[in-house]
Scaffold this active site. Structure first.
Site, PDB file in Angstrom:
ATOM      1  N   LYS A  15     105.613 -25.411  35.510  1.00  0.00           N
ATOM      2  CA  LYS A  15     105.202 -26.186  36.261  1.00  0.00           C
ATOM      3  C   LYS A  15     105.915 -26.186  37.663  1.00  0.00           C
ATOM      4  O   LYS A  15     105.362 -26.058  38.666  1.00  0.00           O
ATOM      5  CB  LYS A  15     105.183 -27.961  35.728  1.00  0.00           C
ATOM      6  CG  LYS A  15     104.667 -28.021  34.648  1.00  0.00           C
ATOM      7  CD  LYS A  15     104.762 -29.466  34.113  1.00  0.00           C
ATOM      8  CE  LYS A  15     106.200 -29.969  33.772  1.00  0.00           C
ATOM      9  NZ  LYS A  15     106.925 -29.399  32.673  1.00  0.00           N
ATOM     10  N   ARG A  90     105.022 -38.642  33.144  1.00  0.00           N
ATOM     11  CA  ARG A  90     105.228 -38.222  31.988  1.00  0.00           C
ATOM     12  C   ARG A  90     105.194 -39.192  30.865  1.00  0.00           C
ATOM     13  O   ARG A  90     105.584 -39.073  29.715  1.00  0.00           O
ATOM     14  CB  ARG A  90     106.998 -37.804  32.006  1.00  0.00           C
ATOM     15  CG  ARG A  90     107.246 -36.466  32.154  1.00  0.00           C
ATOM     16  CD  ARG A  90     108.657 -36.268  32.070  1.00  0.00           C
ATOM     17  NE  ARG A  90     109.437 -35.158  31.739  1.00  0.00           N
ATOM     18  CZ  ARG A  90     109.743 -34.100  32.751  1.00  0.00           C
ATOM     19  NH1 ARG A  90     109.339 -34.260  34.200  1.00  0.00           N
ATOM     20  NH2 ARG A  90     110.526 -33.046  32.235  1.00  0.00           N
ATOM     21  N   ARG A 127     116.072 -19.044  31.862  1.00  0.00           N
ATOM     22  CA  ARG A 127     115.908 -19.591  33.143  1.00  0.00           C
ATOM     23  C   ARG A 127     117.596 -19.777  33.988  1.00  0.00           C
ATOM     24  O   ARG A 127     118.256 -20.177  33.322  1.00  0.00           O
ATOM     25  CB  ARG A 127     115.224 -20.855  33.170  1.00  0.00           C
ATOM     26  CG  ARG A 127     115.064 -21.549  34.366  1.00  0.00           C
ATOM     27  CD  ARG A 127     113.839 -22.582  34.407  1.00  0.00           C
ATOM     28  NE  ARG A 127     114.409 -23.835  33.726  1.00  0.00           N
ATOM     29  CZ  ARG A 127     113.755 -25.089  33.853  1.00  0.00           C
ATOM     30  NH1 ARG A 127     112.258 -24.832  34.421  1.00  0.00           N
ATOM     31  NH2 ARG A 127     114.104 -26.174  33.165  1.00  0.00           N
ATOM     32  N   ARG A 160     120.740 -24.991  34.390  1.00  0.00           N
ATOM     33  CA  ARG A 160     120.996 -26.131  34.133  1.00  0.00           C
ATOM     34  C   ARG A 160     121.620 -26.665  32.921  1.00  0.00           C
ATOM     35  O   ARG A 160     121.239 -26.123  31.764  1.00  0.00           O
ATOM     36  CB  ARG A 160     119.346 -26.845  34.030  1.00  0.00           C
ATOM     37  CG  ARG A 160     118.691 -26.952  35.666  1.00  0.00           C
ATOM     38  CD  ARG A 160     117.430 -27.139  35.523  1.00  0.00           C
ATOM     39  NE  ARG A 160     116.843 -28.033  34.636  1.00  0.00           N
ATOM     40  CZ  ARG A 160     115.862 -28.564  34.566  1.00  0.00           C
ATOM     41  NH1 ARG A 160     114.753 -28.243  35.631  1.00  0.00           N
ATOM     42  NH2 ARG A 160     115.191 -29.456  33.780  1.00  0.00           N
TER      43      ARG A 160
HETATM   44  P1  AMP Z   1     112.096 -31.465  34.674  1.00  0.00           P
HETATM   45  O1  AMP Z   1     113.061 -30.824  36.027  1.00  0.00           O
HETATM   46  O2  AMP Z   1     111.000 -31.948  35.010  1.00  0.00           O
HETATM   47  O3  AMP Z   1     112.471 -30.544  33.356  1.00  0.00           O
HETATM   48  O4  AMP Z   1     113.156 -32.859  34.305  1.00  0.00           O
HETATM   49  C1  AMP Z   1     114.543 -32.917  34.060  1.00  0.00           C
HETATM   50  C2  AMP Z   1     114.831 -34.087  33.393  1.00  0.00           C
HETATM   51  O5  AMP Z   1     114.722 -35.144  34.440  1.00  0.00           O
HETATM   52  C3  AMP Z   1     113.934 -34.544  32.253  1.00  0.00           C
HETATM   53  O6  AMP Z   1     114.359 -34.200  30.994  1.00  0.00           O
HETATM   54  C4  AMP Z   1     114.076 -36.223  32.232  1.00  0.00           C
HETATM   55  O7  AMP Z   1     115.400 -36.471  31.756  1.00  0.00           O
HETATM   56  C5  AMP Z   1     114.113 -36.343  33.849  1.00  0.00           C
HETATM   57  N1  AMP Z   1     112.820 -36.562  34.371  1.00  0.00           N
HETATM   58  C6  AMP Z   1     112.164 -35.807  35.299  1.00  0.00           C
HETATM   59  N2  AMP Z   1     110.755 -36.380  35.506  1.00  0.00           N
HETATM   60  C7  AMP Z   1     110.655 -37.464  34.884  1.00  0.00           C
HETATM   61  C8  AMP Z   1     109.809 -38.539  34.754  1.00  0.00           C
HETATM   62  N3  AMP Z   1     108.768 -38.383  35.447  1.00  0.00           N
HETATM   63  N4  AMP Z   1     110.197 -39.752  33.923  1.00  0.00           N
HETATM   64  C9  AMP Z   1     111.128 -39.828  33.273  1.00  0.00           C
HETATM   65  N5  AMP Z   1     112.218 -38.993  33.454  1.00  0.00           N
HETATM   66  C10 AMP Z   1     111.823 -37.643  34.165  1.00  0.00           C
END
Ligand code: AMP
Length: 214
Positions: A15, A90, A127, A160
């Site tokens: 994404k 999400r 990654r 990360r």
């Molecule tokens: P990502 O970078 O999209 O993989 O997000 C990393 C982490 O941020 C996720 O595992 C969640 O803990 C939190 N996170 C990101 N987007 C959301 C969302 N829309 N709702 C809730 N938690 C989120």
């Protein structure tokens, strides 16, 4: 009329990478809820500190924190032509909130990037991201020109904390339980298209360009 894309899919489906390419291509602002949360964390804001324990465990951050950040971002003038959403919504309640933010005449297309778990675990564990500008690399498929350094800004590439295998597995479980229901939600609205998330970036982008003819 705004043009909006929602990128839906499990962690590691691409994404972020696809989103930044589309953002460049169409001149639409990319909003990544994960990046917003990580920025808050870096700055040490109250929201960032509250979010950290959920992110470290691979759980979802409570809606009130994420929704406030995304709504603020969407009110910026840079969003006047539309947005590309990466990682938001999400949950079904976040999707309902987003429905209320979009105007009825706005165009909204959902691209569901599909990939299986073994592929996702492999991609996420290899990654690396730039510590300063956030550009995403893969040690095998998309390596930087100079080891450990970002091609764009020379920043340091890091892994990360939540890209470790046990946390990745938890993120995939959470995805399946709370986020996957959005596939049916958007399919029912007839705005969802499925695109393989495990192909080459170029092929994925071409596929999306065939579906979304802007
Ligand atoms: P990502 O970078 O999209 O993989 O997000 C990393 C982490 O941020 C996720 O595992 C969640 O803990 C939190 N996170 C990101 N987007 C959301 C969302 N829309 N709702 C809730 N938690 C989120």
């Amino acid at each position: 009329m705004k043009k909006n894309i929602i990128l839906l899919g499990p962690p590691g489906a691409g994404k972020g990478t696809v989103g930044s390419k589309l953002s460049e291509l169409w001149g639409l602002l990319l909003i990544s809820s994960g990046d917003l949360l990580r920025e808050h964390l870096k700055k040490g804001t109250d929201s960032g500190i509250r979010a950290k324990k959920y992110m470290d465990r691979g759980e979802l951050v409570p809606d009130d924190i994420v929704v406030a950040m995304v709504a603020k971002e969407m009110s910026k003038p840079l969003c006047a032509r539309g947005v590309i959403m990466d990682g938001f919504p999400r949950t079904l309640s976040q999707a309902a909130m987003l429905d209320r933010i979009f105007d009825s005449e706005d165009e909204v297309r959902v691209i569901y990037l599909e990939a299986d778990d073994d592929f996702l675990v492999n991609r996420l564990s290899l990654r690396r991201v730039c510590d300063s500008c956030g550009k995403i690399y893969h040690l095998v498929n998309l390596p930087p020109k100079r080891e450990g350094l970002c091609d764009l800004c020379g920043g340091k590439l890091v892994q990360r904390d939540d890209d470790r295998e046990e946390i990745i597995r938890r993120r995939l479980e959470v995805y399946r339980k709370l986020t996957a229901p959005l596939i049916e939600y958007y399919r029912d609205k007839e705005i969802l298209s499925v695109v393989p998330g495990n192909g080459r970036l170029e092929d994925t982008i071409n596929e999306i360009k065939k579906i979304v003819k802007w």
